[in-house]
Design an enzyme around this catalytic site. Structure first.
Site, PDB file in Angstrom:
ATOM      1  N   SER A  24       0.806  -1.219   0.000  1.00  0.00           N
ATOM      2  CA  SER A  24       0.000   0.000   0.000  1.00  0.00           C
ATOM      3  C   SER A  24       0.839   1.269   0.000  1.00  0.00           C
ATOM      4  O   SER A  24       0.423   2.284  -0.561  1.00  0.00           O
ATOM      5  CB  SER A  24      -0.938   0.006   1.212  1.00  0.00           C
ATOM      6  OG  SER A  24      -1.824  -1.090   1.155  1.00  0.00           O
ATOM      7  N   HIS A  33       0.020   3.438   4.607  1.00  0.00           N
ATOM      8  CA  HIS A  33      -0.802   4.094   3.588  1.00  0.00           C
ATOM      9  C   HIS A  33      -0.559   5.603   3.600  1.00  0.00           C
ATOM     10  O   HIS A  33      -0.414   6.237   2.540  1.00  0.00           O
ATOM     11  CB  HIS A  33      -2.281   3.829   3.854  1.00  0.00           C
ATOM     12  CG  HIS A  33      -2.669   2.381   3.802  1.00  0.00           C
ATOM     13  ND1 HIS A  33      -2.248   1.458   4.732  1.00  0.00           N
ATOM     14  CD2 HIS A  33      -3.470   1.703   2.936  1.00  0.00           C
ATOM     15  CE1 HIS A  33      -2.767   0.273   4.448  1.00  0.00           C
ATOM     16  NE2 HIS A  33      -3.508   0.388   3.360  1.00  0.00           N
TER      17      HIS A  33
END
Length: 354
Positions: free
Chosen positions: A228, A293
């Site tokens: 991610s 993220h």
């Protein structure tokens, strides 16, 4: 060319140009009338225009001989499947018509977009390898042997430097891999076709490293898995580039597609937040962190935007690139010192090694 007595005026299609031997090159997006200068004045003309146009425009002026058609690239007919794909990629990623035409005219399919495809294939291979080894595909992270792999980042094993990058090949489950793989292919492959493996690899790797370092600083007891960090760096850079060049981006249904990309990012991020605070299967080790993220997003909105905005221009000549690169380097150095000293100074209680 005779002594500067001729003039080139812009035709109804937005274009301009000429070379030193008298062949005309049309250059898009200009409404000025450019006088044709003698050969010894071409450099002066180029210097005057260099602060206004992209590098592809300047190359067209200097090199001559390449004829960029004045009609819109979208109006081209009789194109084969591969040519339509290249045209589609040009409209997906480039905001200026002159850059789109230059890319369409010069792209020769070599090298292919190998980097993102290779990373994706390795991620799929590793996932199914551990799926067979752990005898599960959904929520592999719930297996007691999941973190025993040499790939995930684990706070107890942070001295093993390769884990700050290798964690991208492990995923918590099939749903985690599927979302990351979809965004990685749909966004990463077209970007690599346009900007090349070196530039996209730089953004991707910086996002991956920033993700694991951000976890080691802000969520010190949690492990990290999944790609991610790199995926969010690419997607956020692309979305920011679209917003900043909204009127120039001519991709179809761009508002709807941007909304869908944000929905996919939000779903994946929400899944990661839920999993982080869900009771772990094997306490006291918590579930993987979601902070990677956010690290990827920050890289995408800074370093990534600069890379995507400077198609066919040297990054080392862009002052903004060096500013963001120095800030990123400073962050990496601070995070390294944090990992060396902060854990012992703060007496952080880490989970046992896997």
């Amino acid at each position: 060319m005779a002594g500067g007595n001729r003039e080139l005026t812009v035709t109804s299609s937005p274009a301009v140009a000429a070379n030193a031997e008298g062949e005309e090159i049309e250059v898009l997006e200009s409404t000025d009338v450019l006088p044709v200068a003698p050969e010894d004045k071409w450099k002066e003309l180029f210097d005057k225009m260099s602060n206004k146009r992209s590098n592809s425009f300047r190359r067209a002026i200097l090199q001559g001989g390449r004829h960029l058609k004045g009609s819109s690239l979208r109006d081209e007919v009789g194109l084969g499947l591969s040519q339509r794909l290249v045209r589609h990629v040009a409209y997906e990623t480039l905001p200026r018509e002159v850059d789109r035409k230059w890319y369409f005219d010069s792209y020769n399919y070599w090298p292919p977009p190998w980097l993102i495809l290779t990373i994706t294939i390795l991620e799929v291979f590793v996932f199914f390898y551990y799926g067979c080894l752990l005898d599960r595909l959904v929520l592999q992270v719930s297996s007691p042997s999941f973190l025993k792999s040499p790939l995930p980042y684990h706070p107890q094993l942070r001295a093993q430097a390769w884990r700050y990058l290798s964690y991208i090949f492990m995923h918590t489950g099939i749903e985690h891999l599927s979302l990351n793989m979809a965004m990685q292919l749909l966004v990463g492959v077209p970007l690599e076709m346009v900007h090349g493996a070196a530039r996209i690899g730089l953004v991707y790797a910086c996002g991956v490293l920033a993700g694991s370092l951000a976890v080691s600083v802000t969520d010190m007891t949690a492990p990290v898995v999944g790609s991610s960090g790199g995926v969010y760096a690419l997607v956020s850079a692309h979305l920011a580039n679209v917003v900043m060049n909204w009127s120039g981006m001519k991709c179809q249904f761009k508002l709807f597609r941007m909304a869908m990309a944000l929905v996919c990012m939000s779903v994946e991020f929400g899944r990661a937040v839920w999993l982080r605070f869900y009771p772990p299967a094997f306490p006291p080790c918590p579930n993987p962190s979601f902070v990677a993220h956010l690290g990827g997003v920050m890289v995408g909105l800074t370093l990534g935007v600069v890379v995507l905005q400077n198609y066919e221009q040297r990054l080392q000549e862009q002052s903004l690139f060096w500013i963001f690169f120095c800030v990123y380097t400073l962050f990496v150095l601070c995070a390294v010192f944090w990992n060396i000293f902060a854990y012992s100074l703060l007496d952080v209680r880490l989970p046992p090694p896997p």
